[in-house]
Design an enzyme around this catalytic site. Structure first.
Site, PDB file in Angstrom:
ATOM      1  N   TYR A  19       0.839  -1.195   0.000  1.00 20.69           N
ATOM      2  CA  TYR A  19       0.000   0.000   0.000  1.00 20.69           C
ATOM      3  C   TYR A  19       0.882   1.256   0.000  1.00 20.69           C
ATOM      4  O   TYR A  19       0.671   2.179  -0.794  1.00 20.69           O
ATOM      5  CB  TYR A  19      -0.928  -0.024   1.218  1.00 20.69           C
ATOM      6  CG  TYR A  19      -1.680   1.260   1.442  1.00 20.69           C
ATOM      7  CD1 TYR A  19      -2.750   1.605   0.626  1.00 20.69           C
ATOM      8  CD2 TYR A  19      -1.313   2.130   2.459  1.00 20.69           C
ATOM      9  CE1 TYR A  19      -3.438   2.790   0.820  1.00 20.69           C
ATOM     10  CE2 TYR A  19      -1.998   3.318   2.668  1.00 20.69           C
ATOM     11  CZ  TYR A  19      -3.056   3.642   1.845  1.00 20.69           C
ATOM     12  OH  TYR A  19      -3.728   4.824   2.040  1.00 20.69           O
ATOM     13  N   GLU A  41     -11.089   5.803   5.618  1.00 23.40           N
ATOM     14  CA  GLU A  41     -10.485   6.618   6.675  1.00 23.40           C
ATOM     15  C   GLU A  41     -11.482   6.879   7.803  1.00 23.40           C
ATOM     16  O   GLU A  41     -11.096   6.897   8.976  1.00 23.40           O
ATOM     17  CB  GLU A  41      -9.965   7.946   6.116  1.00 23.40           C
ATOM     18  CG  GLU A  41      -8.757   7.817   5.221  1.00 23.40           C
ATOM     19  CD  GLU A  41      -7.463   7.432   5.944  1.00 23.40           C
ATOM     20  OE1 GLU A  41      -7.426   7.405   7.185  1.00 23.40           O
ATOM     21  OE2 GLU A  41      -6.481   7.191   5.244  1.00 23.40           O
ATOM     22  N   TRP A  49      -4.722   1.731  10.817  1.00 31.29           N
ATOM     23  CA  TRP A  49      -4.897   1.657   9.368  1.00 31.29           C
ATOM     24  C   TRP A  49      -4.683   0.221   8.889  1.00 31.29           C
ATOM     25  O   TRP A  49      -5.333  -0.226   7.959  1.00 31.29           O
ATOM     26  CB  TRP A  49      -3.959   2.624   8.654  1.00 31.29           C
ATOM     27  CG  TRP A  49      -4.174   2.610   7.180  1.00 31.29           C
ATOM     28  CD1 TRP A  49      -3.283   2.203   6.234  1.00 31.29           C
ATOM     29  CD2 TRP A  49      -5.354   2.980   6.465  1.00 31.29           C
ATOM     30  NE1 TRP A  49      -3.832   2.302   4.981  1.00 31.29           N
ATOM     31  CE2 TRP A  49      -5.121   2.781   5.094  1.00 31.29           C
ATOM     32  CE3 TRP A  49      -6.605   3.449   6.859  1.00 31.29           C
ATOM     33  CZ2 TRP A  49      -6.070   3.038   4.116  1.00 31.29           C
ATOM     34  CZ3 TRP A  49      -7.560   3.716   5.884  1.00 31.29           C
ATOM     35  CH2 TRP A  49      -7.283   3.506   4.534  1.00 31.29           C
TER      36      TRP A  49
END
Length: 191
Positions: A19, A41, A49
């Protein structure tokens, strides 16, 4: 990025590393892609995350491929189904906020307000380059954008969440000084 000094947060997990190396901080100027990232988010608020990224495909399935038109039409029965969906974070408040955020996004678009142009307006259309040593949790820009989103009916878009979204979407380049992605994604003329 073998042998390179990638940002420390991306080390130790191949999904996070991939990512980081291909997505994080790449400027997104597509309204729907920005909305999809904001969905993720918003779910990340209070979590890591890594947790969200490892469930991204579950979120994609749960929220109709991140199609705001489809999500805006979700009803109470769909909310109940999503609260039981082990492929996502089963927070009723965040699920309901996502549906409301889809509706707010569509209202903006119907009013002729392009979501990407709106978001990028808070940084003057050009990514902001962080100092590479300190990553702020929020910024004046994220504070202002958070307030503007809330005025338009968005929820789970506090200044910290919005700043993380701005970093992920490339509005801020907060890659570490030694990270090769910092230079690769730096705005023209940035030092």
């Amino acid at each position: 990025m073998s042998g390179c000094a990638r940002c420390a947060w991306a080390e130790g997990d191949p999904v996070m590393a991939a990512y980081h190396d291909t997505e994080w901080g790449v400027p997104l100027r597509d309204s729907r892609a920005l909305w999809a990232l904001l969905v993720l988010e918003s779910f990340q608020a209070g979590l890591s995350w890594r947790t969200i990224l490892h469930r991204r495909e579950g979120f994609r399935a749960a929220f109709a491929g991140f199609d705001p038109e489809a999500v805006a039409a979700y009803d109470a029965a769909r909310v109940e189904a999503l609260v039981q969906d082990a492929g996502i974070i089963r927070s009723r408040a965040k699920i309901e906020a996502t549906i409301g955020n889809a509706r707010a996004y569509l209202q903006m678009m119907a009013a002729g307000e392009d979501f990407a142009a709106f978001a990028w307006g808070f940084v003057g259309g050009v990514p902001r380059l962080g100092d590479g040593t300190h990553v702020a949790a929020s910024s004046a820009e994220s504070e202002a954008l958070s307030k503007a989103l809330k005025r338009r009916g968005f929820r789970f878009v506090g200044a910290v969440t919005v700043h993380a979204w701005m970093q992920a979407a490339g509005l801020f380049n907060d890659h570490a000084l030694g990270c090769p992605r910092r230079a690769a994604l730096a705005p023209p003329g940035a030092a």
